[in-house]
Design a protein around this motif. Structure first.
Motif, short mmCIF file in Angstrom:
data_model
loop_
_atom_site.label_atom_id
_atom_site.label_comp_id
_atom_site.label_asym_id
_atom_site.label_seq_id
_atom_site.Cartn_x
_atom_site.Cartn_y
_atom_site.Cartn_z
N GLU A 132 41.01 37.65 32.41
CA GLU A 132 41.26 36.94 33.66
C GLU A 132 42.60 37.36 34.26
N CYS A 133 42.58 37.53 35.57
CA CYS A 133 43.75 38.00 36.30
C CYS A 133 43.89 37.09 37.52
N GLN A 134 44.78 36.10 37.47
CA GLN A 134 44.86 35.10 38.53
C GLN A 134 45.82 35.47 39.65
N GLU A 135 46.90 36.14 39.33
CA GLU A 135 47.95 36.38 40.32
C GLU A 135 48.26 37.85 40.55
N GLY A 136 48.06 38.70 39.55
CA GLY A 136 48.41 40.10 39.70
C GLY A 136 49.92 40.30 39.59
N TRP A 137 50.35 41.50 39.96
CA TRP A 137 51.77 41.84 39.87
C TRP A 137 52.25 42.41 41.21
N ASP A 138 53.55 42.66 41.33
CA ASP A 138 54.11 42.98 42.64
C ASP A 138 53.68 44.35 43.17
N THR A 139 53.07 45.20 42.35
CA THR A 139 52.59 46.49 42.85
C THR A 139 51.07 46.53 43.00
N CYS A 140 50.40 45.42 42.74
CA CYS A 140 48.94 45.37 42.86
C CYS A 140 48.53 45.17 44.33
N PHE A 141 47.43 45.80 44.71
CA PHE A 141 46.83 45.52 46.02
C PHE A 141 45.31 45.56 45.91
N CYS A 142 44.80 44.97 44.82
CA CYS A 142 43.37 44.98 44.53
C CYS A 142 42.56 44.21 45.58
N VAL A 143 43.14 43.15 46.14
CA VAL A 143 42.41 42.37 47.15
C VAL A 143 42.08 43.24 48.35
N SER A 144 43.03 44.05 48.78
CA SER A 144 42.80 44.95 49.92
C SER A 144 41.68 45.93 49.64
N GLY B 154 39.15 45.37 47.54
CA GLY B 154 37.92 44.68 47.16
C GLY B 154 37.59 44.77 45.68
N THR B 155 38.61 44.97 44.84
CA THR B 155 38.38 45.11 43.40
C THR B 155 39.01 43.97 42.60
N ASN B 156 39.36 42.90 43.26
CA ASN B 156 40.00 41.76 42.59
C ASN B 156 39.01 40.90 41.81
N LYS B 157 37.72 41.06 42.09
CA LYS B 157 36.70 40.28 41.40
C LYS B 157 35.68 41.22 40.76
N ALA B 158 35.14 40.79 39.62
CA ALA B 158 34.13 41.59 38.93
C ALA B 158 33.11 40.65 38.30
N GLU B 159 31.88 41.13 38.21
CA GLU B 159 30.81 40.36 37.58
C GLU B 159 30.15 41.12 36.44
N ASP B 160 30.39 42.41 36.36
CA ASP B 160 29.72 43.26 35.38
C ASP B 160 30.50 43.27 34.07
N TYR B 161 30.29 42.26 33.26
CA TYR B 161 30.97 42.18 31.97
C TYR B 161 30.12 41.36 31.00
N SER B 162 30.35 41.57 29.72
CA SER B 162 29.62 40.84 28.68
C SER B 162 30.28 39.51 28.37
N MET B 163 31.62 39.52 28.37
CA MET B 163 32.39 38.29 28.14
C MET B 163 33.62 38.32 29.04
N ALA B 164 34.15 37.13 29.31
CA ALA B 164 35.44 37.01 29.99
C ALA B 164 36.34 36.18 29.10
N VAL B 165 37.65 36.42 29.22
CA VAL B 165 38.58 35.72 28.33
C VAL B 165 39.83 35.29 29.10
N PRO C 18 36.07 32.27 34.80
CA PRO C 18 37.27 33.02 35.16
C PRO C 18 37.66 32.88 36.62
N ALA C 19 38.95 32.82 36.86
CA ALA C 19 39.50 32.81 38.22
C ALA C 19 39.96 34.23 38.56
N PHE C 20 40.11 34.51 39.85
CA PHE C 20 40.47 35.84 40.29
C PHE C 20 41.63 35.79 41.28
#
Length: 348
Positions: A134-146, A148-159, A189-191
């Motif tokens: 789970e990645c709720q806030e990211g870091w100061d160099t992340c721009f995943c929201v821009s 469209g990669t801040n969310k994912a559904e293709d996984y077996s488990m989340a933690v 999980p939150a994103f």
């Protein structure tokens, strides 16, 4: 299904999983950073939950599990060759959402590129099960929201890692028996919903503007700023460039092995060819090639999304503090400048 697991129980589960899986996750290597008294966080095999670094972003991406920096392809003698063996266990990899997307982007390069399948990547990829961190806030160099990669559904488990244990969401029923007797938890999980860094990738409307953009003077500033070290591409979640080398074991040149080693389009002489021909000899030209590949060429080829996942590792690792976000914004300004020039000529 969701479960609450203490660290002691998590270690027991990890022990059981290791009968069938190699468990890979971000791991801290104390004192191994590039500066004195700094640590390095990279993917490595882990045997317990405590070994997983979840509070900080890893310096290097999860792709190194599937496409290692150096990989033996085959061994040869004078009259035969033997392919390197794949591991017998499956791979359970703890990934951030951006790295999950990056894996799919790499799959297009290795497995869907003009009908060619890279067998060495395929045999690794087929063994993968993903645990999304789970990645709720990211870091100061992340721009995943821009991107469209801040969310994912293709996984077996989340933690989700907590101070007193872990919360698991189990989507793949094959993992449910490992959690038998564990406390139920309705964990979902939150994103990340917003990054400090934002980028709007400009659209290049036609080939004429693309051609003019390649010659735009903005790229010349990188002739002096970029030192062509390749650190950005080694840390990139989606770069796939490599070179091959034959290693000779002894004086007999017919006995040895062929290795595949990660390479970088940002390093001088990467494009050297037989006969002395070389392309993109200036650092700015190499920068242009990388940026356009990430933010135009890939999408133009596969007709879906840009290649960059916004993990920001290239920004973190650049010794000259070059920001890919600032570069893309400059590219957007250059495109508007080119358009304005064309409109002015039309009116004239």
């Amino acid at each position: 299904m969701g479960y609450k697991v203490g660290f002691k129980d998590a270690d027991r589960i990890f022990g059981q999983l290791q009968d069938e899986y190699e468990i890979w996750a971000p791991k801290r290597f104390v004192g191994k950073g590039r500066y004195s008294d700094t640590d390095l966080i990279k993917y490595a095999q882990v045997a317990s939950a405590e070994e997983i670094e979840y509070k900080e972003k890893s310096d290097f991406p999860a792709k190194e599990v599937l496409s290692p920096i150096t990989q033996s392809l085959f061994y040869f003698t004078e009259d035969e060759f033997i392919e390197s063996k794949a591991g017998s266990k499956k791979l359970l990899i703890f990934m951030r959402p951006c790295d999950i997307h990056a894996q799919h982007y790499q799959e297009k390069i290795y497995l869907q590129n003009g009908g060619f399948e890279d067998m060495y990547y395929k045999r690794m990829n087929e063994r993968v099960k993903i645990v999304m961190m789970e990645c709720q806030e990211g870091w100061d160099t992340c721009f995943c929201v821009s991107m469209g990669t801040n969310k994912a559904e293709d996984y077996s488990m989340a933690v989700l890692f907590g101070e007193d244990g872990l919360s698991f969401q189990v989507k793949d029923e094959s993992f449910a028996p490992y959690f038998e007797g564990m406390e139920d938890d309705d964990f979902t999980p939150a994103f990340v919903e917003e990054n400090e860094l934002k980028v709007t990738v400009p659209e290049i409307p036609d080939k004429e503007i693309l051609t003019k953009l390649k010659d735009h003077p903005m790229w010349r500033q990188y002739d002096k700023r970029c030192i062509s070290c390749g650190a950005c591409t080694v840390a990139c979640s989606t770069c796939t460039c490599f070179t091959t080398t034959d290693i000779i074991y002894n004086e007999n040149a017919n006995v040895g092995e062929r290795k595949r080693t990660s390479a970088s389009c940002q390093v001088k002489d990467f494009t050297d060819m037989a006969g002395g021909m070389s392309f993109r000899n200036r650092a700015g030209d190499r920068m242009r090639y990388k940026v356009l590949h990430k933010f135009h060429d890939y999408k133009a080829r596969f007709k879906d999304y840009h290649m960059c996942v916004g993990c920001g590792r290239c920004i973190d690792r650049c010794p000259e503090y070059i920001s890919i976000v600032a570069t893309v914004n400059k590219m957007a300004d250059a495109i508007e400048e080119i358009k304005a020039g064309e409109n002015g000529q039309e009116r004239g």
